[in-house]
Design an enzyme around this catalytic site. Structure first.
Site, PDB file in Angstrom:
ATOM      1  N   HIS A  64       0.854  -1.192   0.000  1.00  7.12           N
ATOM      2  CA  HIS A  64       0.000   0.000   0.000  1.00  7.12           C
ATOM      3  C   HIS A  64       0.893   1.247   0.000  1.00  7.12           C
ATOM      4  O   HIS A  64       1.963   1.242   0.630  1.00  7.12           O
ATOM      5  CB  HIS A  64      -0.862  -0.023   1.260  1.00  7.12           C
ATOM      6  CG  HIS A  64      -2.143   0.738   1.157  1.00  7.12           C
ATOM      7  ND1 HIS A  64      -2.186   2.103   0.991  1.00  7.12           N
ATOM      8  CD2 HIS A  64      -3.423   0.329   1.197  1.00  7.12           C
ATOM      9  CE1 HIS A  64      -3.449   2.489   0.960  1.00  7.12           C
ATOM     10  NE2 HIS A  64      -4.215   1.456   1.072  1.00  7.12           N
ATOM     11  N   GLY A 108       0.252  -5.092   1.902  1.00  7.41           N
ATOM     12  CA  GLY A 108      -0.960  -5.393   1.153  1.00  7.41           C
ATOM     13  C   GLY A 108      -0.687  -6.040  -0.181  1.00  7.41           C
ATOM     14  O   GLY A 108      -1.550  -6.717  -0.745  1.00  7.41           O
ATOM     15  N   TYR A 138      -5.259  -4.213  10.058  1.00  9.12           N
ATOM     16  CA  TYR A 138      -5.684  -4.842   8.800  1.00  9.12           C
ATOM     17  C   TYR A 138      -7.166  -5.171   8.868  1.00  9.12           C
ATOM     18  O   TYR A 138      -7.714  -5.480   9.927  1.00  9.12           O
ATOM     19  CB  TYR A 138      -4.853  -6.108   8.534  1.00  9.12           C
ATOM     20  CG  TYR A 138      -4.549  -6.293   7.059  1.00  9.12           C
ATOM     21  CD1 TYR A 138      -3.562  -5.524   6.441  1.00  9.12           C
ATOM     22  CD2 TYR A 138      -5.264  -7.167   6.275  1.00  9.12           C
ATOM     23  CE1 TYR A 138      -3.288  -5.658   5.083  1.00  9.12           C
ATOM     24  CE2 TYR A 138      -4.995  -7.311   4.913  1.00  9.12           C
ATOM     25  CZ  TYR A 138      -4.008  -6.553   4.335  1.00  9.12           C
ATOM     26  OH  TYR A 138      -3.750  -6.679   2.987  1.00  9.12           O
TER      27      TYR A 138
END
Ligand code: YXS
Length: 259
Positions: A64, A108, A138
């Protein structure tokens, strides 16, 4: 396409993540380009899609884009977050998606790769699931995806340590289908892709959707869902969440206080 390259021939689509300056971080713009590519692959009747980084990449994706993680009390991984959109687009894609991995996969991006139908990697690749290092709570479907794909023991070790794991650990756990010397990787991926292309696309599309629905068939009561969301909110409202992101950009180890 800006941040990804697209090629398709003989029913085999190849999408190359190509933002080396940002280590293929899963920014909103890269994810948007990826999802547009996947939609175009459907229109062009791709029978199988390969997602890769350029040959020789040391980092497949840095995960991410940390700069896009909200620090204003908003949930960082909501349903419409680009990473969630990418995972769902791959899971719902009507043909097999193969992750061809060279280099290291972070945060991610591990879930993105694990949302693919197969993972074929170079034997020197590594995978690191890092929310605990960054202080990120998460989200539910992401943790469930890790649990379904990797099994709880390996997931706990990867999630709690937030360290890079050599690909052989993921092969042993059945997460990665094959790990081969990098010079053999592309041939192996194309060999498998060509085997898939010869088979019935209707049957394969049905099998993929059957497997998705059956593996995700977990009842989650509204109360359980709300309890988990409440726990997650305590984390993304915490000072530790802010500290994790601040430490990343200040290039120093985070000092988590548990509050
Ligand atoms: O300092 P400059 O401006 O050159 O920028 C550096 C890094 O800050 C930047 N960068 C990133 N920017 C945004 N998001 C990222 N994920 C990210 N990763 C790196 O890229 C420039 C070069 O990075 P540098 O100097 O560290 O390169 P390196 O070759 O020494 O190290 C490569 C990595 C990938 C080992 C290193 O950059 C790294 O550890 N990156 C963070 C990997 C990570 O923990 N990703 C998780 C992101 S958060 C996420 O995926 C989920 C929300 S969660 O946390 O829940 O899993």
């Amino acid at each position: 396409m800006g941040l990804v390259n697209k090629d398709i021939s003989n029913g085999i689509g190849i999408i190359t993540l190509n933002n080396p300056r940002k280590l293929n971080a899963l920014s909103t713009s890269l994810i948007n380009d990826l999802c547009v590519c996947l939609e175009e692959m459907i229109e062009e009747n791709a029978r199988v899609v390969i997602i890769r980084a350029p040959a020789g990449s040391k980092v497949f994706s840095a995960g991410h884009d940390v700069a896009e993680l909200p620090t204003n009390g908003r949930d960082p991984l909501t349903y419409n977050d680009p990473l969630r959109l990418a995972v769902r687009t791959i899971e719902h894609f009507p043909a097999p998606v193969i992750a061809m991995v060279e280099g290291s996969v972070w945060g991610g991006a591990c879930e993105l790769v694990m949302s693919c139908d197969m993972i074929l990697a170079s034997e020197d690749s590594h995978f690191a699931i890092t929310p605990a290092k960054l202080g990120v709570p998460y989200n539910i479907s992401g943790v469930q995806n890790f649990m379904i794909t990797g099994g709880v023991p390996l997931c706990k070790e990867m999630l709690f340590t937030a360290q890079p794991f050599p690909v052989n650990r993921l092969v042993e756990a059945g997460v990665v289908n094959h790990a081969v010397p990098v010079e053999q990787l592309e041939d192996l991926v194309m060999q498998i892709a060509n085997q898939i292309v010869k088979n019935s696309p209707l049957v394969i599309s049905l099998l993929k959707e059957e497997l998705r629905l059956l593996s995700a068939a977990h009842n989650l009561s509204p109360e359980t869902f709300e309890r988990i969301q409440g726990l997650r909110r305590q984390v993304y409202d915490s000072r530790d969440y802010q500290e994790g992101i601040r430490a990343f950009f200040e290039k120093r180890p985070p000092e988590f206080k548990g509050s």
